[in-house]
Enzyme design. Sequence first.
Site, short mmCIF file in Angstrom:
data_model
loop_
_atom_site.label_atom_id
_atom_site.label_comp_id
_atom_site.label_asym_id
_atom_site.label_seq_id
_atom_site.Cartn_x
_atom_site.Cartn_y
_atom_site.Cartn_z
N SER A 124 0.89 -1.21 -0.07
CA SER A 124 -0.01 -0.04 -0.02
C SER A 124 0.96 1.27 -0.04
O SER A 124 1.89 1.21 0.56
CB SER A 124 -0.86 0.25 1.20
N TYR A 148 -1.68 -1.25 10.67
CA TYR A 148 -1.80 -1.59 9.40
C TYR A 148 -0.62 -1.33 8.43
O TYR A 148 -0.11 -2.00 7.76
CB TYR A 148 -3.17 -1.00 9.04
N LYS A 152 2.40 -3.88 6.43
CA LYS A 152 2.78 -3.73 4.76
C LYS A 152 4.13 -3.50 4.87
O LYS A 152 4.84 -4.19 4.07
CB LYS A 152 1.94 -2.69 4.33
N1 UFG Z 1 -12.37 11.73 3.86
C1 UFG Z 1 -13.26 12.60 3.95
N2 UFG Z 1 -14.50 12.14 4.67
C2 UFG Z 1 -14.72 10.70 4.83
C3 UFG Z 1 -13.51 9.94 4.47
C4 UFG Z 1 -12.48 10.42 3.95
O1 UFG Z 1 -13.37 13.77 3.76
O2 UFG Z 1 -15.66 10.38 5.48
C5 UFG Z 1 -11.07 12.32 2.90
C6 UFG Z 1 -9.90 11.92 3.56
O3 UFG Z 1 -9.48 13.03 4.77
C7 UFG Z 1 -8.86 11.85 2.52
C8 UFG Z 1 -9.66 11.34 1.33
O4 UFG Z 1 -11.10 11.46 1.83
O5 UFG Z 1 -8.44 13.30 2.03
C9 UFG Z 1 -9.40 9.93 1.36
O6 UFG Z 1 -9.37 9.13 2.60
P1 UFG Z 1 -9.84 7.48 2.63
O7 UFG Z 1 -10.11 7.31 4.00
O8 UFG Z 1 -10.75 7.22 1.41
O9 UFG Z 1 -8.21 7.12 1.98
P2 UFG Z 1 -6.81 7.40 2.68
O10 UFG Z 1 -6.01 8.16 1.65
O11 UFG Z 1 -6.98 7.81 4.00
O12 UFG Z 1 -6.34 6.04 3.04
C10 UFG Z 1 -6.42 4.97 2.08
C11 UFG Z 1 -6.47 3.66 2.47
C12 UFG Z 1 -5.40 3.00 3.31
C13 UFG Z 1 -4.28 3.30 2.30
C14 UFG Z 1 -4.09 4.44 1.85
C15 UFG Z 1 -3.06 4.41 0.85
O13 UFG Z 1 -7.77 3.63 3.39
O14 UFG Z 1 -5.72 1.92 3.89
O15 UFG Z 1 -5.26 5.09 1.08
O16 UFG Z 1 -2.54 5.64 0.40
F1 UFG Z 1 -3.33 3.01 3.19
#
Ligand code: UFG
Length: 338
Positions: A124, A148, A152
């Site tokens: 990841s 997590y 990885k």
């Molecule tokens: N976000 C919101 N509201 C929400 C959820 C997310 O605004 O309810 C925003 C977050 O702040 C971020 C974007 O949407 O800016 C993406 O968030 P995600 O939770 O969908 O994904 P992340 O980038 O935080 O993390 C994901 C996976 C991880 C992985 C990572 C790899 O969840 O397991 O991408 O870059 F490691």
Amino acid sequence: MKVFVTGGCGYIGSHTVVELLNHGDEVIVIDDFSNSKPDVLDKIQTICGKKPICYEGNVCDKVLLRSIFEKHDIDAAIDFAAFKAVGESVEQPLKYYQNNMNCLMTLCEIMQEYSCKNLVFSSSATVYGGVETMPIVEDSPLSTTNPYGTTKLWGEQVLQDLHHADPSWSIAILRYFNPIGAHVSGLIGESPNGIPNNIMPYICKVAMKELPQVNVFGNDYPTIDGTGVRDYIHVVDLAVGHIAALNAICNTQTIDVFNLGTGKGYSVLELIQTFAKVNNIDVPYTIVDRRPGDIAECYANTDKANRELHWKAEKGITEMCEDAYRFVKQSSSSTFGM
Ligand code: UFG
């Protein structure tokens, strides 16, 4: 090829099984259904006209794994079997270290016993914990911010050490950016239990009126509109990337790492607005505080995968949003018997 797919009924696993079957490979799946459902196998059958052989069980079960390798003359494995919820990993670190590390090490041990040494490992972009220079290249410094992510990073280290000790292994480590979307059939996709942590499943629940609004975590980041920017990649492109990686590394006796993303970042607001527009549906949202641990932007340099795997993500943000919504609509109508 006969390909063993651990976690083959999960979100990314099931899409990869479809691509393997379409590619003409024979597929043997193991899944403990801790975060997936057995009916995915029927959906795969509907999509491809064939089904993988499936064993129910945990990859840590050496007796089961041995019996599978004994029975099938497996050429290669793709390893998806891992827990992946960042928040849960902070609350229950032992669960993550126990499962994710033991599954990988057991798989490698049994593969070695049966001289099956072609492996594609699901990693990841989370291993680029502290990187601030975008786009991210594969040799950027590595670190993690949650258990997590650490599983990885450690998994990658286990494989580097294994290859160092026995260079006859052929290994591809794939670092995924943000997989979203679903198969175009609407039959398989991502359906997390409870309130989703990730943005796309959350948007889908709001679109389905199961949740009132999307909480956008902060609009004061130094990005195009102040909201977080990520490299969203269509899950089918990601699945195709696994086939490309498997073909590229098979029997090469090398170990290599590849970013799988599109190379392009979209903000949370761009994603919400695209989803609303292409699906012609209201997606109410509200701006709330930043989520602890989030970074402003994260997107990949994908030159290495493009060049060495002859692979490139093809599907854009519009298809990601259309396919994700089609899947949730179809799943909810089948749940209610419509
Ligand atoms: N976000 C919101 N509201 C929400 C959820 C997310 O605004 O309810 C925003 C977050 O702040 C971020 C974007 O949407 O800016 C993406 O968030 P995600 O939770 O969908 O994904 P992340 O980038 O935080 O993390 C994901 C996976 C991880 C992985 C990572 C790899 O969840 O397991 O991408 O870059 F490691």
